[in-house]
Enzyme design. Structure first.
Site, short mmCIF file in Angstrom:
data_model
loop_
_atom_site.label_atom_id
_atom_site.label_comp_id
_atom_site.label_asym_id
_atom_site.label_seq_id
_atom_site.Cartn_x
_atom_site.Cartn_y
_atom_site.Cartn_z
N ASP A 4 -8.86 -2.24 2.65
CA ASP A 4 -8.68 -1.61 3.96
C ASP A 4 -9.69 -2.11 4.98
O ASP A 4 -9.57 -1.80 6.17
CB ASP A 4 -8.81 -0.09 3.81
CG ASP A 4 -7.80 0.48 2.82
OD1 ASP A 4 -6.68 -0.05 2.77
OD2 ASP A 4 -8.15 1.42 2.09
N ASP A 9 0.82 -1.21 0.00
CA ASP A 9 0.00 0.00 0.00
C ASP A 9 0.86 1.26 0.00
O ASP A 9 0.61 2.20 -0.76
CB ASP A 9 -0.91 -0.02 1.23
CG ASP A 9 -2.25 0.63 0.96
OD1 ASP A 9 -2.60 0.79 -0.21
OD2 ASP A 9 -2.96 0.96 1.93
#
Length: 537
Positions: free
Chosen positions: A433, A371
């Site tokens: 997420d 990420d």
């Protein structure tokens, strides 16, 4: 490569800016290290003397000249349509110049400074540059900023065509830049949806997994048996998954228009399955529709499923198809997308199982690096200086399809903001997420039930997730740029779970998942596991 009209912004300054942004994010700096050159604003067009008008998105640089924050304080000036010219030489200036007006010219062939200098010399009070390409900051150097005293902004070519169609030749424009709200209220909705999905999914997954292992009972049909199947994640599967994520993200960046429809179709199919999985525990309690269909040779129906399962399947497919057909209806389609997305996340949390805290740590740390790399490092590697992750998630502005990826929770902005007009009307949170920390929450709940700990691991990890999400929102508000949520979520959830295990002196058991791998018919630390697990089905 930097276009000539972007002035003196060279590659070295771009690289330095990217590095500073990366370091500031890691340190959770309160302010941006380098001033942002590009700002969104609004251009309010109206016919001469008319009180009604329409706002259009503009991209400006306050270092040329600042814009007022209120429309009432912005000067309404006549526009001069010079979109047949690029205004790069004195010969492009019409006779008489642009006294007390704002010319509209096309982008290209020379720098922003050359255009705005010619406009200012010839009496213009501002300059609108129409761009067929991506809206980039109209930049220059310090001496050029000091020389120019009129505002300059970029306007999209599509908006220019709409302006020409909507307003007459005597149209007026007022440029202003309303103050951006620090935090939009839609963040509250995203927070509740994300934390709620993680909590419900983790609780459901843990309870169903333990119940499946302890309570052996007859199932009335194959649908429920299939609904309870789980997949244990191994380190090899984690490595393959991350490689696939990286490959798919890069492919979407370069071939977005070709792959976006495949992603939409995959989401429709997966979300229909997820919605069915979430609704079936409620439908199976309805005392109607238990009769089975007659014998037949139809695909998927030869086992004579119950009528209620067929009705539920048709309903889930209908909801998914409805979203697929009307996915671009911004006023309401986001509600369907969020509902389908939450159902998909719950289904994945119930199906995928991390057997040990070691596997949880490996998955979360690897995706943490993934990420951060694709949000903060890739701007140093791309020609446009844009983050690959942010570009793909929000949809490239130069996409010919104008489609958006559905693998996000999205809520429209509730505050008045230029971003609503500037192709960024939604706040987004990716499914990753939710799913990645959610798998750890589910593991914590299973361990709680095994160790009879009153769900202390589950509650602590869920609270850690909520705190990490709040930190993400704060970082987003302070830095005004896309954030890798796992940068904050992974430490908050992993460290919280680890701290609880250390405090309770159960780290060896928590790390290896003892009792999950070898089976549950054992006593741990003289504790007998009680099988009266909550029926959450």
């Amino acid at each position: 490569m930097v276009e000539s009209e972007e002035g003196s912004v060279d590659g070295g300054r771009r690289q330095q800016s990217g590095i500073m942004r990366f370091l500031s994010s890691l340190l959770w700096a309160a302010l941006l290290i380098e001033q942002v050159l590009g700002e969104y604003g609004m251009a309010h067009f109206s016919d001469g003397g008319s009180s009604k008008g329409k706002d259009y998105c503009i991209f400006f640089n306050s270092q040329w000249a600042r814009l007022p924050q209120d429309l009432s304080k912005a000067a309404r000036l006549q526009t001069y349509d010079l979109t047949t010219s690029v205004l790069c030489s004195p010969s492009d200036v019409p006779e008489g110049g642009f006294p007390n007006s704002i010319p509209m010219v096309m982008r290209g062939n020379c720098t922003f400074y050359e255009k705005v200098r010619l406009a200012q010399i010839n009496g213009a009070k501002g300059l609108l540059i129409v761009s067929k390409d991506r809206l980039t900051p109209p930049s220059g150097n310090k001496s050029q900023y000091e020389e120019i005293g009129i505002p300059v902004a970029l306007l999209s070519y599509k908006d220019m065509l709409d302006i020409s169609k909507t307003f007459g030749e005597k149209r007026q424009v007022a440029m202003y830049a309303p103050k951006e709200p620090v935090v939009d209220y839609n963040m509250v909705l995203i927070f509740l949806m994300a934390v709620g999905t993680v909590a419900v999914g983790g609780y459901w997954a843990g309870s169903r997994d333990i119940k499946k292992r302890y309570m052996k009972h007859k199932r009335d049909d194959g649908a429920e048996k299939q609904d309870e199947e789980t997949v244990d994640v191994t380190p090899i599967m984690i490595c393959v998954f991350v490689v696939m994520c990286c490959s798919m993200l890069v492919l979407l960046y370069f071939f977005y228009d070709h792959l976006v429809y495949m992603t939409i179709a995959t989401f429709c199919l997966a979300s229909a399955v997820g919605l069915y999985s979430c609704l079936w525990p409620f439908v199976r309690r309805i005392p109607f529709g238990k009769c089975r269909i007659p014998e037949n040779n139809l695909p998927y129906c030869h086992k004579r499923p119950q009528v209620r399962t067929l009705i539920l399947s048709a309903f889930c497919i209908a909801v998914s198809v409805t979203w697929g057909v009307f996915r671009n209806e911004d006023q309401w389609a986001w509600i369907l997308q969020d509902a389908l997305g939450i159902a998909f996340c719950l289904y994945m949390l119930k199906t995928i199982r991390l057997p040990t805290f070691k596997a949880c740590t490996l998955l979360l740390v690897v995706l943490f690096v993934y990420d951060v790399f694709f949000v903060f490092i890739t701007p140093l590697l791309t020609e446009s200086g844009e983050s690959i992750m942010v570009e793909v998630a929000a949809g490239p502005s130069d996409s010919s399809t104008h489609e958006k990826l559905p693998m996000v929770l999205k809520v429209p902005r509730l505050n008045s903001s230029p971003l609503v007009l500037c192709d960024r009307p939604f706040s987004l949170l990716g499914f990753g997420d939710i799913l990645v920390p959610g798998l750890l929450v589910a593991y914590c709940h299973r361990f709680d039930i095994l160790m009879q700990t009153s769900r202390i691991y589950f509650l602590a990890c869920t609270i850690g997730y909520g705190i990490g999400l709040l930190i993400t929102f704060v970082a987003l508000a302070l830095m005004q740029m896309g954030q890798p949520a796992l940068l904050y979520l992974v430490p908050c959830t992993l460290l919280t779970s680890l701290a609880v295990a250390l405090w309770r002196k159960e780290l060896p058991l928590f790390w290896t998942g003892s009792g999950f791998v070898e089976g549950f018919g054992v006593n741990l630390r003289n504790k007998t596991v009680i099988s009266n697990v909550c029926n959450c089905s």
